[in-house]
Enzyme design. Structure first.
Site, PDB file in Angstrom:
ATOM      1  N   GLY A 140     -98.359  43.884 -27.987  1.00 39.33           N
ATOM      2  CA  GLY A 140     -98.337  45.327 -28.137  1.00 39.33           C
ATOM      3  C   GLY A 140     -97.447  45.949 -27.078  1.00 39.33           C
ATOM      4  O   GLY A 140     -97.317  45.426 -25.977  1.00 39.33           O
TER       5      GLY A 140
ATOM      6  N   GLY B 196     -96.389  50.891 -21.104  1.00 42.32           N
ATOM      7  CA  GLY B 196     -96.705  49.523 -20.712  1.00 42.32           C
ATOM      8  C   GLY B 196     -96.640  48.548 -21.861  1.00 42.32           C
ATOM      9  O   GLY B 196     -96.200  48.857 -22.963  1.00 42.32           O
TER      10      GLY B 196
ATOM     11  N   LYS C 102    -102.919  44.370 -19.899  1.00 41.15           N
ATOM     12  CA  LYS C 102    -102.033  45.525 -20.005  1.00 41.15           C
ATOM     13  C   LYS C 102    -101.353  45.741 -18.669  1.00 41.15           C
ATOM     14  O   LYS C 102    -102.002  45.706 -17.624  1.00 41.15           O
ATOM     15  CB  LYS C 102    -102.820  46.779 -20.396  1.00 41.15           C
ATOM     16  CG  LYS C 102    -101.934  48.005 -20.623  1.00 41.15           C
ATOM     17  CD  LYS C 102    -102.743  49.154 -21.203  1.00 41.15           C
ATOM     18  CE  LYS C 102    -101.849  50.357 -21.476  1.00 41.15           C
ATOM     19  NZ  LYS C 102    -102.596  51.472 -22.090  1.00 41.15           N
TER      20      LYS C 102
ATOM     21  N   ASP D 192    -107.034  61.986 -26.044  1.00 44.77           N
ATOM     22  CA  ASP D 192    -106.062  61.396 -26.970  1.00 44.77           C
ATOM     23  C   ASP D 192    -106.777  60.570 -28.033  1.00 44.77           C
ATOM     24  O   ASP D 192    -106.367  59.457 -28.360  1.00 44.77           O
ATOM     25  CB  ASP D 192    -105.048  60.546 -26.212  1.00 44.77           C
ATOM     26  CG  ASP D 192    -103.768  60.310 -27.035  1.00 44.77           C
ATOM     27  OD1 ASP D 192    -103.459  61.154 -27.900  1.00 44.77           O
ATOM     28  OD2 ASP D 192    -103.095  59.297 -26.808  1.00 44.77           O
TER      29      ASP D 192
END
Length: 525
Positions: A223, A228, A245, A344
């Site tokens: 991803g 990041g 991450k 978000d």
């Protein structure tokens, strides 16, 4: 010994990150260093061949040949100096190298066809451009498109150079078979360069794997977003898979934003680690490297986010929507009780997965924009003038730039998610982010039942419309209140784990590894 290039420090010792999701940084840097040596060798070879001709056939060395040699030597020396000067990033340097490949091939063709042999016409044999093509494929790893295009254009420089010499240097016009003999090998090398470039490129990408960050070994990039990357990783001792991450090192350049990016990333890790709801993605570990880079380790999820699910399979039945949203409320309820506002909430940040024998398990992701209540810390760790969040799911108060948003902004966004699940459409359609934000501020939404053929219970539709109220005081005042409203829905055949398992097995078998490494953006999605 290759001249040294400054190393971009990774998020932890030994980690090997990538440039824009392509080649690992150290692989690209090494290739750029090799490109410098190839350019230097090219310059030296031209100078040597010129001296050889001056010795063997001095009468055939014309001013044109001297000018060609001087230009070629200068081009090679300039490329070597640029590659070793570190003025360009490694990725940009490799792109410039492909341009050098083409220009150098033209000069090679001009040089090797500029000296006719008496009574023999043109020089016979194969063009050195064929070797040049293969050499570049091995030295400069590139994507399939770039490598193929560069190789083909490079091969074309052979006939172009010969045609220039025929036109301007009064060379004899060759027979068709002479053209074929001289340049067939170059175009054959173009065909060979395609699989060879893929092999070399994959070797380069493979260099990004099997490196460690903390106690974890990075395996695959799964991803990527604006801030990041997310990697599939494995704990060295426990052999447990996880998602790591980290901030890409190139984002940590000079400037005031660097500290804001780092603080935002650190805050996301700390906020998520403080939450223990089974419906919030779990954080196992996090840390900061000596250079200030940041990483954290999360549970690896297998499944898909809600945006992907609706795009692939269409709107979701109401009973399943209630089942999903109730779990989202559990995650948000804990966060709100801890004084955290997500800010978000959107389908891409809600992941539907299998957890043990539990199907349709919801995990809320990406607390990167989380706001801490009553904090003296700057609440907007983004560039000045940029609104945080995603406009398609942004509450009116966030769209207006209010800094005192609270849990009710997450309730509004959850209503937008419910609308997306029920209809497969956004609450508002707009051509750009600003227009979308203004729609949320000024325009009343169309009831979801008017935009889908799926049956929506009036009670559920009314609850969704309450969530989408422009006035925060008229929305459900907490995630707990919203969940209570959802649980009051009654269905003849409510959604359960058996139905979820049946759906997953029939429509979307859980892949071996699928993790939504989403990144918060400020664009309409």
């Amino acid at each position: 010994m290759t001249p040294s290039r400054p190393r971009l420090q990774p998020a932890a010792a030994g980690i090997n990150t990538t440039i824009s999701g392509e080649l690992p940084v150290d692989v690209a840097e090494q290739a750029a260093g090799r490109l410098g040596w190839v350019a230097a060798i090219y310059a030296g070879a031209f100078a040597f061949m010129h001296l050889l001709y001056r010795t063997v056939a001095p009468t055939q060395v014309l001013p044109f040949h001297q000018l060609l040699t001087a230009f070629s030597v200068l081009l090679g020396a300039a490329m070597a100096a640029l590659a070793w000067s570190r003025r360009l990033s490694a990725a940009a340097m490799l792109d410039v190298g492909l341009e050098f490949q083409v220009a150098a091939a033209l000069l090679i063709s001009l040089g090797e066809t500029a000296h006719p042999i008496p009574d023999a016409g043109l020089v016979r044999g194969h063009s050195a451009i064929a070797i040049w093509i293969v050499l570049f494929v091995l030295v400069v790893p590139s994507s399939l498109g770039k490598a193929s295009l560069a190789a083909f254009v490079t091969a074309c420089m052979g006939p172009v150079g010969l045609a220039i010499n025929i036109a301007f240097n009064d060379l004899p016009r060759p027979m068709p078979q002479q053209w074929l003999i001289l340049y067939a090998s170059s175009f054959l090398m173009v065909a060979a360069a395609i699989p060879l470039s893929r092999y070399v490129y994959r070797l380069g990408l493979g260099g990004a794997r099997h490196h460690e960050v903390g106690s974890y070994e990075l395996m695959d990039l799964i991803g990527e977003g604006g801030m990041g990357e997310v990697w599939r990783a494995r704990h060295r001792l426990l052999v447990r898979e996880a998602a790591v991450k980290l901030i890409r090192p190139e984002r940590l350049g000079a400037g005031q934003d660097t500290e804001k990016v780092r603080l935002r990333f650190e805050r996301e890790a700390r906020a998520t680690a403080a939450l223990h709801s089974p419906h919030t993605v779990a954080v196992h570990d996090y840390g900061v490297a000596d250079d200030g880079s940041f990483y954290y380790v999360m549970e690896l999820l297998r499944g898909m986010d809600l945006e992907t699910m609706v795009e692939k399979f269409g709107p979701v039945p109401a009973r399943r929507v209630v089942h999903i949203l109730a779990q989202v409320c559990d995650s948000l309820s804990e966060a709100h009780a801890a004084g955290l506002t997500h800010r978000d909430v959107k389908p891409r940040n809600i992941f539907l997965c299998r957890l043990g024998a539990n199907y349709d398990c919801v995990k809320v992701l990406d607390f990167g924009l989380v706001k801490v209540r009553a904090s003296t810390e700057e609440s907007r760790l983004t560039r000045e003038g940029v609104t945080t969040g995603t406009p398609a799911y942004m509450s009116p108060e966030m769209a207006l730039g209010h800094h005192d948003v609270d849990a009710r902004t997450d309730i509004y966004a959850t209503g937008c998610v419910a609308y997306w699940l029920l209809t497969g459409m956004l609450v508002f359609e707009a051509p750009n982010a600003l227009s979308m934000a203004l729609e949320h501020v000024h325009r009343a939404p169309v009831r979801p039942s008017q935009r889908t053929e799926i049956e929506i219970p009036p009670m559920l539709e009314d609850l969704v419309m309450r969530c989408l109220d422009k006035e925060p005081g008229r929305r459900p005042q907490s995630a707990r209140e919203l969940k209570a409203g959802l649980l009051r829905m009654r269905f003849d055949d409510p959604w359960n784990n058996d139905l979820a398992e049946e759906w997953w097995r029939a429509h979307a078998p859980i892949p071996a590894s699928a993790f939504s490494g989403s990144e918060s953006t400020s664009s309409t999605e």
